[in-house]
Each structure stands twice: as structure tokens, then as C-alpha cells.
Design a protein around this motif. Sequence first.
Motif, PDB file in Angstrom:
ATOM      1  N   ASP A  85       0.814  -1.214   0.000  1.00  0.00           N
ATOM      2  CA  ASP A  85       0.000   0.000   0.000  1.00  0.00           C
ATOM      3  C   ASP A  85       0.848   1.263   0.000  1.00  0.00           C
ATOM      4  O   ASP A  85       0.457   2.286   0.580  1.00  0.00           O
ATOM      5  N   ILE A  88      -0.714   4.750  -0.623  1.00  0.00           N
ATOM      6  CA  ILE A  88      -1.526   5.266   0.474  1.00  0.00           C
ATOM      7  C   ILE A  88      -0.641   5.869   1.561  1.00  0.00           C
ATOM      8  O   ILE A  88      -0.876   6.988   2.040  1.00  0.00           O
ATOM      9  N   CYS A  92      -0.640   9.910   2.286  1.00  0.00           N
ATOM     10  CA  CYS A  92      -1.030  10.447   3.601  1.00  0.00           C
ATOM     11  C   CYS A  92       0.091  11.267   4.211  1.00  0.00           C
ATOM     12  O   CYS A  92      -0.146  12.319   4.827  1.00  0.00           O
ATOM     13  N   LEU A 284      -8.831   7.290   4.787  1.00  0.00           N
ATOM     14  CA  LEU A 284      -7.979   6.110   4.939  1.00  0.00           C
ATOM     15  C   LEU A 284      -8.796   4.871   5.297  1.00  0.00           C
ATOM     16  O   LEU A 284      -8.455   3.749   4.900  1.00  0.00           O
ATOM     17  N   LEU A 287      -9.910   3.595   1.942  1.00  0.00           N
ATOM     18  CA  LEU A 287      -8.848   3.145   1.040  1.00  0.00           C
ATOM     19  C   LEU A 287      -8.110   1.915   1.554  1.00  0.00           C
ATOM     20  O   LEU A 287      -7.736   1.033   0.769  1.00  0.00           O
ATOM     21  N   ALA A 288      -7.882   1.862   2.875  1.00  0.00           N
ATOM     22  CA  ALA A 288      -7.068   0.779   3.435  1.00  0.00           C
ATOM     23  C   ALA A 288      -7.892  -0.237   4.219  1.00  0.00           C
ATOM     24  O   ALA A 288      -7.334  -1.194   4.754  1.00  0.00           O
TER      25      ALA A 288
END
Length: 350
Positions: A85, A88, A92, A284, A287-288
Motif C-alpha cells: 500500500d 496510500i 497520507c 484512509l 482506502l485501506a
Amino acid sequence: MQGLTIRGMRWALLVALSVLLAAGFELAGLSAGLLLGPMVAAIIFALRGSAMKVHTRLFQAAQALIGILIAHSITGDIAATVIADWPIFLGCTVATLSASACLGYLLSRWQVLPDTTAIWGSMPGAASAMTIMADSFGADSRLVAFMTYTRVVCVAGVASVLAALLTGTAHGNVVAELFAPVSWTVTVVSLGVAIVGAVGGVALGVPAGALVGTLLLGAALNLAGLAAVALPGWLLAIGYALVGWRIGLNFTRETVRMAKRALPRVLMAVAALLCFAFAIALALTRLADIDLLTAYLAVSPGGMDSVAIIAASIKVDLPFVMAMQFLRFAVVLIAGPAVARIAARRFVGE
């Protein structure tokens, strides 16, 4: 002799108040009471002009203990998560750093704080490094420290309240955690790693070297399967208290007096940064595919050591939190001063 007696009484009172507040926070359901209690107690003493301070060596020792705490959570899954990831994690980190720089620039432009102080004070993490760099660049390092540690206290408080709201209870059995059995062999090895890592990190001149050196050495041994690192809860609690006292005692009466007029605006700036971090955390979670509390702690603009203490005391994905925090910490150390210099030069140029 009398001076030593008075100093000893002050420290005894600080310890007593720290224990009472820590117990109160834990009973109230707030996480990291072992950090927040000493921190609040130290702020009270500092604002009363106690002239107390935690010696640098003791603070470095505390950082080394926290380094072991973080290293214990570093597993092969972290590396796999970061690699899988990486957009991401990088996105961030860049978003948080950019928001901090922009906020600092605007505060300086609007003269909320003098000169370039707001730019340096808005940089997330690496508090000691930013304070030193600010001083060398001509900003008021006392106000930078005030803004930085105000943000750390706010992050810790918000994280604790959020943990209580989202989980219903922010901690387990504190007494059991403090005295949970840890092998003496593991403890001795971990203390050796802490000493070697702290001395090496400080000798190399790395900002927060005691924390970073211990973290890197402990994580390397842990990942390689050469040695497990862990420390008893009561020993970590001493480290928590030293970190809390170090942060709280930085709130001197002189600094607060200087910042009194700017305090409401500083708090507004910190609130804006925390709201931005919360927005990133919400994104987040989608997305995660992680919970909100883990996401918030991962992107929160506090010190890595205080975030580690909070994350270790509640049910979150600790490896994910520390992977994000460590990546941002590294980026801030490398790029933070450069970003602050660019924003500062542009502001001064105008």
C-alpha cells in the motif's frame, strides 16, 4: 542542603500527583493515562513556576524504552503492508506535511505568531528537531516549542477521548498489564538493545536518536528472528512518565506569558490541523479498510513516542499505526526543514 530537600519534595509531589491523575484518567476510561497523568501534572507544576526539568539523559533513556515498545510491534507484516500500500502511505504523509506547511505559512502571513515561528511550529512530529532548526533560522524557539507541545497534548487528549467513544473502554486491566510476566532473558537482552541503540543513535547525531537508534536495532533483530525484544509494563510506565514530564514541564510560565495573546489562535490552528488529520483518517478507512481509530492515530500530527504509548494501550492495528508514523517521521526529518525553509524564505521575501 535545603535546596536539595525542596527539590526532592517537589519531585515527590509531582510523582504523587502524576499517580493520582493517571489513576483518574484510567478509571474515567481514557487511554494512555500513564502518559496523560504525568503530562498534566507536569503542566500544573510548570505553570506554577517550579523550575523543574527532566534531564536530557533521562529523557533519552525513556525514548529508548519507547523504542523497544515500538520495535516489539514491528513484524514482517509491516514491511509487506507498506510495500503493498505504498501509494496510500506516501500520499497520507505528503498530505499531512503539506497541510502543516500551508497552515504555518498562513499563520505567519496573518501575523498570528511573529516572523517564521508559526511555520516551524506547525511541522508535524520531530519536535526537538524542529525547535533546534527554528532557533538556527531566527524564529523564537520558545514559541515553537509551545506550539509544538500544545499540539502533542491536544493529539493525546483527542485520541484518548476518541478511543473511549469508539471502543466504550479505552484500556484493559492496567494492573495486570503493568505486572504481566516477561522473561528475564528477554528483558536483559532488550535493555542491552536499548543501551546500544540509544548510544549509537545519539552519537550519530540523529534527531530523537535514542528512540530511532533503539527502534531500528530492535526491529532489525526482531525481523531477523535473532532476538525478541519486550519490556515489563512497569518499566515502560516509568518511560511513559518521563516522556509526559518532559512534555509538560516545557510549558514554562515565561513561554505561556509570551504566547498568551496568541493562545486562542494557536489552539484554533491546532484544531484545524487535527480536523484535517481526521478527514485524512476518514478517507484512509475507505482506502485501506481499517478502523477509524487506527487511521486517526496513524495520521495524527503528534510525537511518535506519545502516539506509540497511546496505540499500545488500546485495541488498534499497532503495526499499521507505527509504520505510518515512522514513515512520516523519516520524511519530516529529511524534508521538513527544507519545506519550512522554503515557506519561511517566501514569507520573509514578501
